[in-house]
Design a protein around this motif. Structure first.
Motif, PDB file in Angstrom:
ATOM      1  N   PRO A  73       2.509  -2.737   8.960  1.00  0.00           N
ATOM      2  CA  PRO A  73       3.435  -2.210   9.971  1.00  0.00           C
ATOM      3  C   PRO A  73       2.781  -1.031  10.691  1.00  0.00           C
ATOM      4  O   PRO A  73       1.974  -0.295  10.105  1.00  0.00           O
ATOM      5  N   ILE A  74       3.120  -0.869  11.926  1.00  0.00           N
ATOM      6  CA  ILE A  74       2.481   0.137  12.774  1.00  0.00           C
ATOM      7  C   ILE A  74       2.596   1.549  12.203  1.00  0.00           C
ATOM      8  O   ILE A  74       1.658   2.336  12.279  1.00  0.00           O
ATOM      9  N   ASN A  75       3.727   1.874  11.575  1.00  0.00           N
ATOM     10  CA  ASN A  75       3.880   3.223  11.028  1.00  0.00           C
ATOM     11  C   ASN A  75       2.915   3.466   9.874  1.00  0.00           C
ATOM     12  O   ASN A  75       2.382   4.569   9.727  1.00  0.00           O
ATOM     13  N   LEU A  76       2.647   2.448   9.053  1.00  0.00           N
ATOM     14  CA  LEU A  76       1.679   2.612   7.966  1.00  0.00           C
ATOM     15  C   LEU A  76       0.258   2.680   8.513  1.00  0.00           C
ATOM     16  O   LEU A  76      -0.559   3.467   8.032  1.00  0.00           O
ATOM     17  N   ALA A  77      -0.039   1.872   9.523  1.00  0.00           N
ATOM     18  CA  ALA A  77      -1.368   1.926  10.145  1.00  0.00           C
ATOM     19  C   ALA A  77      -1.607   3.317  10.734  1.00  0.00           C
ATOM     20  O   ALA A  77      -2.699   3.880  10.601  1.00  0.00           O
ATOM     21  N   ALA A  78      -0.587   3.900  11.349  1.00  0.00           N
ATOM     22  CA  ALA A  78      -0.726   5.246  11.923  1.00  0.00           C
ATOM     23  C   ALA A  78      -0.967   6.276  10.822  1.00  0.00           C
ATOM     24  O   ALA A  78      -1.807   7.173  10.981  1.00  0.00           O
ATOM     25  N   GLU A  79      -0.270   6.151   9.715  1.00  0.00           N
ATOM     26  CA  GLU A  79      -0.455   7.107   8.623  1.00  0.00           C
ATOM     27  C   GLU A  79      -1.861   6.994   8.028  1.00  0.00           C
ATOM     28  O   GLU A  79      -2.497   7.993   7.702  1.00  0.00           O
ATOM     29  N   ILE A  80      -2.355   5.783   7.907  1.00  0.00           N
ATOM     30  CA  ILE A  80      -3.714   5.561   7.405  1.00  0.00           C
ATOM     31  C   ILE A  80      -4.732   6.225   8.326  1.00  0.00           C
ATOM     32  O   ILE A  80      -5.644   6.923   7.873  1.00  0.00           O
ATOM     33  N   CYS A  81      -4.582   5.994   9.616  1.00  0.00           N
ATOM     34  CA  CYS A  81      -5.501   6.607  10.585  1.00  0.00           C
ATOM     35  C   CYS A  81      -5.383   8.125  10.559  1.00  0.00           C
ATOM     36  O   CYS A  81      -6.395   8.827  10.661  1.00  0.00           O
ATOM     37  N   ASN A  82      -4.171   8.637  10.415  1.00  0.00           N
ATOM     38  CA  ASN A  82      -3.952  10.079  10.359  1.00  0.00           C
ATOM     39  C   ASN A  82      -4.648  10.701   9.159  1.00  0.00           C
ATOM     40  O   ASN A  82      -5.045  11.864   9.179  1.00  0.00           O
ATOM     41  N   ARG A  83      -4.828   9.928   8.102  1.00  0.00           N
ATOM     42  CA  ARG A  83      -5.496  10.417   6.892  1.00  0.00           C
ATOM     43  C   ARG A  83      -7.020  10.335   7.004  1.00  0.00           C
ATOM     44  O   ARG A  83      -7.728  10.653   6.059  1.00  0.00           O
ATOM     45  N   GLY A  84      -7.528   9.869   8.152  1.00  0.00           N
ATOM     46  CA  GLY A  84      -8.971   9.817   8.365  1.00  0.00           C
ATOM     47  C   GLY A  84      -9.625   8.535   7.886  1.00  0.00           C
ATOM     48  O   GLY A  84     -10.848   8.461   7.756  1.00  0.00           O
ATOM     49  N   ALA A  85      -8.823   7.504   7.644  1.00  0.00           N
ATOM     50  CA  ALA A  85      -9.357   6.211   7.232  1.00  0.00           C
ATOM     51  C   ALA A  85      -9.460   5.283   8.444  1.00  0.00           C
ATOM     52  O   ALA A  85      -8.849   5.532   9.487  1.00  0.00           O
ATOM     53  N   ARG A  86     -10.230   4.217   8.289  1.00  0.00           N
ATOM     54  CA  ARG A  86     -10.353   3.192   9.327  1.00  0.00           C
ATOM     55  C   ARG A  86      -9.398   2.055   8.991  1.00  0.00           C
ATOM     56  O   ARG A  86      -9.219   1.719   7.821  1.00  0.00           O
ATOM     57  N   TYR A  87      -8.800   1.454  10.030  1.00  0.00           N
ATOM     58  CA  TYR A  87      -7.863   0.354   9.843  1.00  0.00           C
ATOM     59  C   TYR A  87      -8.347  -0.886  10.592  1.00  0.00           C
ATOM     60  O   TYR A  87      -8.565  -0.847  11.803  1.00  0.00           O
ATOM     61  N   PHE A  88      -8.518  -1.978   9.851  1.00  0.00           N
ATOM     62  CA  PHE A  88      -8.890  -3.265  10.420  1.00  0.00           C
ATOM     63  C   PHE A  88      -7.735  -4.223  10.220  1.00  0.00           C
ATOM     64  O   PHE A  88      -7.374  -4.543   9.082  1.00  0.00           O
ATOM     65  N   LEU A 141       0.819  -1.208   0.000  1.00  0.00           N
ATOM     66  CA  LEU A 141       0.000   0.000   0.000  1.00  0.00           C
ATOM     67  C   LEU A 141       0.855   1.261   0.000  1.00  0.00           C
ATOM     68  O   LEU A 141       1.805   1.375   0.778  1.00  0.00           O
ATOM     69  N   ASP A 142       0.489   2.181  -0.869  1.00  0.00           N
ATOM     70  CA  ASP A 142       1.055   3.520  -0.821  1.00  0.00           C
ATOM     71  C   ASP A 142       0.060   4.365  -0.034  1.00  0.00           C
ATOM     72  O   ASP A 142      -1.040   4.635  -0.521  1.00  0.00           O
ATOM     73  N   PRO A 143       0.391   4.767   1.186  1.00  0.00           N
ATOM     74  CA  PRO A 143      -0.564   5.510   2.017  1.00  0.00           C
ATOM     75  C   PRO A 143      -1.084   6.789   1.370  1.00  0.00           C
ATOM     76  O   PRO A 143      -2.169   7.262   1.710  1.00  0.00           O
ATOM     77  N   CYS A 144      -0.351   7.332   0.396  1.00  0.00           N
ATOM     78  CA  CYS A 144      -0.803   8.537  -0.288  1.00  0.00           C
ATOM     79  C   CYS A 144      -2.101   8.303  -1.060  1.00  0.00           C
ATOM     80  O   CYS A 144      -2.810   9.256  -1.387  1.00  0.00           O
ATOM     81  N   GLU A 145      -2.419   7.046  -1.351  1.00  0.00           N
ATOM     82  CA  GLU A 145      -3.645   6.728  -2.069  1.00  0.00           C
ATOM     83  C   GLU A 145      -4.877   6.696  -1.159  1.00  0.00           C
ATOM     84  O   GLU A 145      -6.002   6.644  -1.646  1.00  0.00           O
ATOM     85  N   ILE A 146      -4.662   6.720   0.133  1.00  0.00           N
ATOM     86  CA  ILE A 146      -5.749   6.612   1.101  1.00  0.00           C
ATOM     87  C   ILE A 146      -6.322   7.989   1.396  1.00  0.00           C
ATOM     88  O   ILE A 146      -5.578   8.949   1.615  1.00  0.00           O
ATOM     89  N   THR A 147      -7.651   8.063   1.412  1.00  0.00           N
ATOM     90  CA  THR A 147      -8.319   9.325   1.721  1.00  0.00           C
ATOM     91  C   THR A 147      -9.268   9.133   2.892  1.00  0.00           C
ATOM     92  O   THR A 147      -9.628   8.004   3.256  1.00  0.00           O
ATOM     93  N   ALA A 148      -9.677  10.239   3.477  1.00  0.00           N
ATOM     94  CA  ALA A 148     -10.608  10.210   4.605  1.00  0.00           C
ATOM     95  C   ALA A 148     -11.861   9.440   4.212  1.00  0.00           C
ATOM     96  O   ALA A 148     -12.380   9.597   3.112  1.00  0.00           O
ATOM     97  N   GLY A 149     -12.308   8.569   5.121  1.00  0.00           N
ATOM     98  CA  GLY A 149     -13.495   7.773   4.879  1.00  0.00           C
ATOM     99  C   GLY A 149     -13.208   6.403   4.294  1.00  0.00           C
ATOM    100  O   GLY A 149     -14.089   5.547   4.263  1.00  0.00           O
ATOM    101  N   ASP A 150     -11.965   6.167   3.823  1.00  0.00           N
ATOM    102  CA  ASP A 150     -11.604   4.855   3.309  1.00  0.00           C
ATOM    103  C   ASP A 150     -11.509   3.848   4.456  1.00  0.00           C
ATOM    104  O   ASP A 150     -11.364   4.226   5.627  1.00  0.00           O
ATOM    105  N   THR A 151     -11.557   2.580   4.112  1.00  0.00           N
ATOM    106  CA  THR A 151     -11.337   1.486   5.053  1.00  0.00           C
ATOM    107  C   THR A 151     -10.199   0.643   4.506  1.00  0.00           C
ATOM    108  O   THR A 151     -10.192   0.310   3.320  1.00  0.00           O
TER     109      THR A 151
END
Length: 98
Positions: free
Chosen positions: A46-61, A30-40
């Motif tokens: 890795p924890i750093n990517l999960a944090a970046e996803i959450c920071n972008r307003g997405a949900r992480y499962f 995953l390229d976190p730059c592709e993730i936008t707010a509201g995505d799942t």
């Protein structure tokens, strides 16, 4: 809002499908730059990517397992994931600046 399945493992893809979960996009990496707010995002990241996803307003499962030592490093099929009590657990991850 896009649902992402992030895994390079065929067994994980099959397991998620067996749960009746549908996704819009699949990515082996995953390229976190592709993730936008509201995505799942569904995967084991890795924890750093999960944090970046959450920071972008997405949900992480996270695809969590109870994986015994003798199965580590092996390719697992959907049946083995089920036997290892695979489950999706939502996490909110935030980096703490020091």
């Amino acid at each position: 809002m896009t649902i992402w399945l992030v895994t390079r493992h065929p067994g994980a893809i099959e397991w998620v499908a067996r749960q009746g979960i549908q996704w819009d996009k699949h990515a082996a990496h995953l390229d976190p730059c592709e993730i936008t707010a509201g995505d799942t995002v569904i995967g084991s990241l890795p924890i750093n990517l999960a944090a970046e996803i959450c920071n972008r307003g997405a949900r992480y499962f996270n695809l969590s397992l109870n994986l015994p030592a003798h199965l580590r490093g092996r390719e697992l099929d959907a049946a083995t994931l089920t036997a290892c009590e695979a489950r999706l657990e939502e996490y909110i991850v935030k980096k703490v600046n020091s």
